[in-house]
Write a protein that holds these residues in place. Structure first.
Motif, PDB file in Angstrom:
ATOM      1  N   ASP A  15       0.845  -1.195   0.000  1.00  0.00           N
ATOM      2  CA  ASP A  15       0.000   0.000   0.000  1.00  0.00           C
ATOM      3  C   ASP A  15       0.883   1.248   0.000  1.00  0.00           C
ATOM      4  N   PRO A  16       0.907   2.010  -1.077  1.00  0.00           N
ATOM      5  CA  PRO A  16       1.781   3.191  -1.145  1.00  0.00           C
ATOM      6  C   PRO A  16       1.417   4.276  -0.134  1.00  0.00           C
ATOM      7  N   HIS A  17       0.212   4.208   0.425  1.00  0.00           N
ATOM      8  CA  HIS A  17      -0.223   5.211   1.399  1.00  0.00           C
ATOM      9  C   HIS A  17       0.098   4.808   2.843  1.00  0.00           C
ATOM     10  N   GLU A  18       0.579   3.587   3.030  1.00  0.00           N
ATOM     11  CA  GLU A  18       0.885   3.092   4.370  1.00  0.00           C
ATOM     12  C   GLU A  18       2.297   3.519   4.772  1.00  0.00           C
ATOM     13  N   ILE A  44       9.731  -1.737   7.578  1.00  0.00           N
ATOM     14  CA  ILE A  44       8.946  -2.729   8.314  1.00  0.00           C
ATOM     15  C   ILE A  44       7.695  -2.024   8.832  1.00  0.00           C
ATOM     16  N   TYR A  45       6.552  -2.672   8.713  1.00  0.00           N
ATOM     17  CA  TYR A  45       5.273  -2.017   8.976  1.00  0.00           C
ATOM     18  C   TYR A  45       4.633  -2.467  10.293  1.00  0.00           C
ATOM     19  N   ARG A  46       3.696  -1.662  10.778  1.00  0.00           N
ATOM     20  CA  ARG A  46       2.976  -1.972  12.007  1.00  0.00           C
ATOM     21  C   ARG A  46       2.275  -3.327  11.909  1.00  0.00           C
TER      22      ARG A  46
END
Length: 379
Positions: A15-18, A44-46
């Motif tokens: 997701d480019p908005h994340e 690294i994401y939530r």
């Protein structure tokens, strides 16, 4: 319906908005003339369960230590939740670390071990008690709260260490080979417990491991490392099915590797000419060279069919003799020697009792696979 299914898939990295929770930008770490980490860029994401995977000395622990604040990058920046960590000491980061040794206090009970960090933060007693009870219930140790570490099993000590690490509700939990001290059966059971706890708490987990099976089981994504560099960062299924190099294919799981000269056919497939007395192997090559080049064909043993008769519906088929058989309970691995001496492994599920097995040592057999079963790798 398709949109609902797609929305349920956890893939914030697509997701480019994340916004990522953790960002490594051009991070390098040198010890004198030795470069332990070389120009790493990684997000690294939530809520991710992220694995750093590689052999000893590949730099994965150094990368984790920099994230925790126990080592400083020579170059580059590390941010957590948008904040540059350059001058933030370990105790001021919303990060906790769980070590392989667990580092429990032997003189304290399970309850007091979990409460230790909360007491140091001088939280009110009622809040400490409520949080400790919540953590004890989360790791299912309510019957062992009064015991000391030496009075519980290795798996239970691991859960105490996990509960203590999560008690302060960190944004990020770092796990350094957390299951290395457990036996295989307990380690497998604990992997699923870790996944369940991570999902319930919503905490971002980053685990360092050299165990490919462990990384494949628990992680949402895996970063395969070698000599301080990220070789491939992908989901477990893509790492396994579409490795980007011979190194990754060989490091993750079991694989057959056959070298040859690859020539693109122009239809998305590649011909690999690998032996004078054998037909070329037809396979997909995501990064096909424009001209004939030296490449490697990689195929997993479970994707190779084995039988006494030559299949008529497969493009790729080779003949050989069974050299060895490994019986592993649920599967059997057949090691087949081809006429030119090449060894190829095939696996079959043991859905019949071993006494009724049709193939045995020294049998002449045919191995076959589809054009999409394997992959030609340029590097």
């Amino acid at each position: 319906m398709d949109k609902l299914v797609q929305a349920s898939v956890f893939a914030p990295w697509e997701d480019p908005h994340e916004a990522p929770l953790i960002s490594f930008k051009g991070v390098t770490k040198r010890f004198g003339t030795f470069t332990a980490i070389n120009n790493v860029n990684l997000d690294i994401y939530r809520r991710e369960f992220f694995a750093l995977l590689g052999p000893s000395g590949c730099g994965k622990t150094t990368l984790m230590r920099m994230l925790g604040g126990f080592a400083t990058p020579t170059d580059g920046t590390i941010t957590i939740d948008g904040q540059d960590m350059a001058y933030v000491p370990p105790n001021k980061r919303a990060v906790n670390m769980m070590f392989q040794s667990y580092a429990l206090f032997p003189h304290l009970t399970v309850w007091d071990n979990i409460a230790f960090g909360l007491k140091r933060d001088k939280l009110p007693k009622d809040k400490i008690a409520a949080r400790v009870e919540e953590m004890i219930n989360l790791v299912q140790l309510d019957k062992f709260a009064k015991r000391k570490p030496h009075q519980i099993s290795g798996g239970q000590r691991q859960r105490v260490a996990l509960a203590r690490s999560l008690a302060k509700a960190p944004k990020l939990l770092l796990l350094d080979e957390p299951l290395g001290a457990l036996d295989k059966k307990l380690r497998q059971d604990t992997q699923f417990e870790l996944m369940d706890i991570q999902e319930k708490t919503g905490t971002t987990f980053v685990i360092v491991t050299h165990d490919q099976e462990e990384a494949m089981t628990v992680a949402s994504r895996i970063a395969v490392m070698d000599h301080g560099e990220l070789v491939q960062v992908e989901t477990p299924d893509r790492i396994y099915e579409t490795p980007n190099s011979v190194y990754v294919a060989d490091f993750i799981g079991d694989v057959n590797l056959i070298e040859g000269n690859a020539t693109p056919r122009g239809d998305g497939k590649t011909e690999l000419h690998w032996a004078e007395d054998q037909s070329p192997i037809i396979a997909e090559c995501p990064h096909a060279p424009g001209t004939t080049a030296r490449c490697t064909f990689a195929i997993r043993p479970e994707k190779v069919s084995i039988g006494k008769e030559r299949p008529t519906d497969r493009t790729n088929s080779v003949r050989g003799k069974i050299h060895d058989i490994a019986y592993l309970g649920n599967i059997s691995t057949f090691k087949v020697e081809l006429s030119n001496g090449t060894m190829v492994k095939a696996q079959t599920a043991n859905n019949r009792r071993i006494a009724r097995r049709e193939l045995t040592w020294e049998d002449d057999v045919w191995l076959s696979w589809t054009e999409t079963a394997g992959i030609v790798l340029v590097r």
